[in-house]
Design an enzyme around this catalytic site. Structure first.
Site, short mmCIF file in Angstrom:
data_model
loop_
_atom_site.label_atom_id
_atom_site.label_comp_id
_atom_site.label_asym_id
_atom_site.label_seq_id
_atom_site.Cartn_x
_atom_site.Cartn_y
_atom_site.Cartn_z
CE LYS A 176 -4.39 1.37 2.03
NZ LYS A 176 -5.12 1.55 0.77
CD GLU A 210 -5.91 -4.17 -6.00
OE1 GLU A 210 -6.69 -3.94 -5.06
OE2 GLU A 210 -4.68 -4.23 -5.85
#
Ligand code: PLP
Ligand code: COI
Length: 330
Positions: A176, A210
């Site tokens: 992330k 995604e």
């Protein structure tokens, strides 16, 4: 405050821990208005930064609880490792998040709002020669933001499919880090301008991964299909929570690769949804592939998506028993 755009209001207090001489110092509570950062800081030149996103919810009993704090701390440590940042101890991370919530308790909105917590770790060593080595000093801090919906919950989302460009480099799929959002930004902005798309679903070479800010799932009656965990995408805590709840409710969960042709073929019959801390479980009403708009189901939120979203939120707000120990009182 929760009626302002998601993330645009930052609570007054944050926690900070400095990493120097091979250890993180005891954290402090300070005003969330500035960081001590040298212009030559490693992060500003060589991108040594990772972050997390989790929420504290005010339950119907008035108690404030963090959702899956341990999993977010664990993922932050994976991100730090892959970015060659110092490993923040899980206990430090969880205490900093809890202290940040405690210090801004009055900012926790009533449902459907929540207090969004954003732990951040950056390399701070002031050394522009350190391109090929890890920063020797770092800063860990946790800010908070009272939020409402990230996606407008009064409508379904339009998702454009990108079949060529990737969302991330292979070694950072699970991380992330800002670089991944920067990679997705131009593509997402273009899809918004051209097609009114809310998100881009990345499917390089036709292999569905995604979107830029959430995981993707397809729900066909009693069956949920979503990509199996691999290093290509962020392992969403919400994804795991939804799948766990779904299994318990009797759904069959298929974790496997999905190709764009299957997606297109099944679009008229299935529900599609995006899962994430910010997204919760947001229904997709249309896909756009090569400029062509395909309606998902009848274009409105599907019953399974709505049911799973409501069950997840009931656990987060302690309206239903937390069988999995997912919530932590602050
Ligand atoms: N994928 C990306 C790229 C995200 O930014 C997010 C949001 O955090 C997710 C997936 C969902 O992860 P989580 O459910 O842990 O919030
Ligand atoms: C999250 O869901 O926590 C995210 O990081 C998504 C972000 C784009 C707000």
């Amino acid at each position: 405050m929760a009626d302002k755009p998601f993330g645009s209001v930052i609570s007054d207090r944050m926690t900070v821990s400095v990493y120097e001489q091979d250890r993180f110092n005891v954290h402090e509570l300070v005003a969330a208005d500035a960081l001590p950062l040298h212009p030559a800081a490693h992060v500003l030149h060589y991108g040594s930064a990772c972050f997390e996103g989790l929420k504290a919810h005010r339950g119907s009993d008035g108690v404030v609880r963090l959702f899956r704090l341990d999993r977010h701390a664990e993922r932050m440590r994976i991100s730090a490792d892959l970015l060659c940042l110092p490993d923040p101890p899980a206990e430090l991370l969880t205490e900093m998040v809890r202290d940040t919530v405690r210090a801004n308790l009055d900012d926790v909105p009533d449902p459907p709002g929540a207090l969004y917590l954003r732990p951040v770790l950056i390399g701070t060593e002031p050394n522009i020669g350190a391109a090929a080595r890890a920063a020797r000093t770092a800063l860990l801090y946790v800010i908070a933001s009272p939020v409402g919906d990230y996606f407008d919950s009064s409508r379904t989302l339009t998702v454009a499919i990108e079949t060529q460009l990737p969302r991330t480099t292979p070694q950072f799929g699970q991380v992330k880090t800002g670089a991944n959002y920067a990679m997705a930004l131009g593509i997402t902005r273009q899809a918004a301008e051209r097609y009114g798309a809310d998100q881009v679903l990345f499917a390089p070479d036709g292999d569905v991964q995604e979107t830029g800010a959430a995981n993707f799932m397809m729900i066909d009656g009693n069956r949920i299909v979503t990509r199996a965990l691999d290093s290509s995408f962020l392992h969403g805590v919400t994804r795991d929570s939804v799948l766990t709840i779904a299994r318990e409710q009797g759904y069959d969960v298929e974790e496997r690769n999905v190709g764009v042709p299957e997606l297109v073929e099944r679009t008229p019959q299935v529900e599609m949804a995006l899962s994430g801390t910010a997204a919760v479980l947001a229904p997709v009403g249309a896909l756009v592939l090569e400029g062509q708009r395909l309606t998902v189901g009848d274009g409105s939120p599907g019953p399974n998506t709505t049911k799973l979203r409501e069950t997840l939120q009931a656990v987060q707000r302690a309206e239903t028993p937390d069988r999995w120990g997912w919530t932590t009182e602050v």
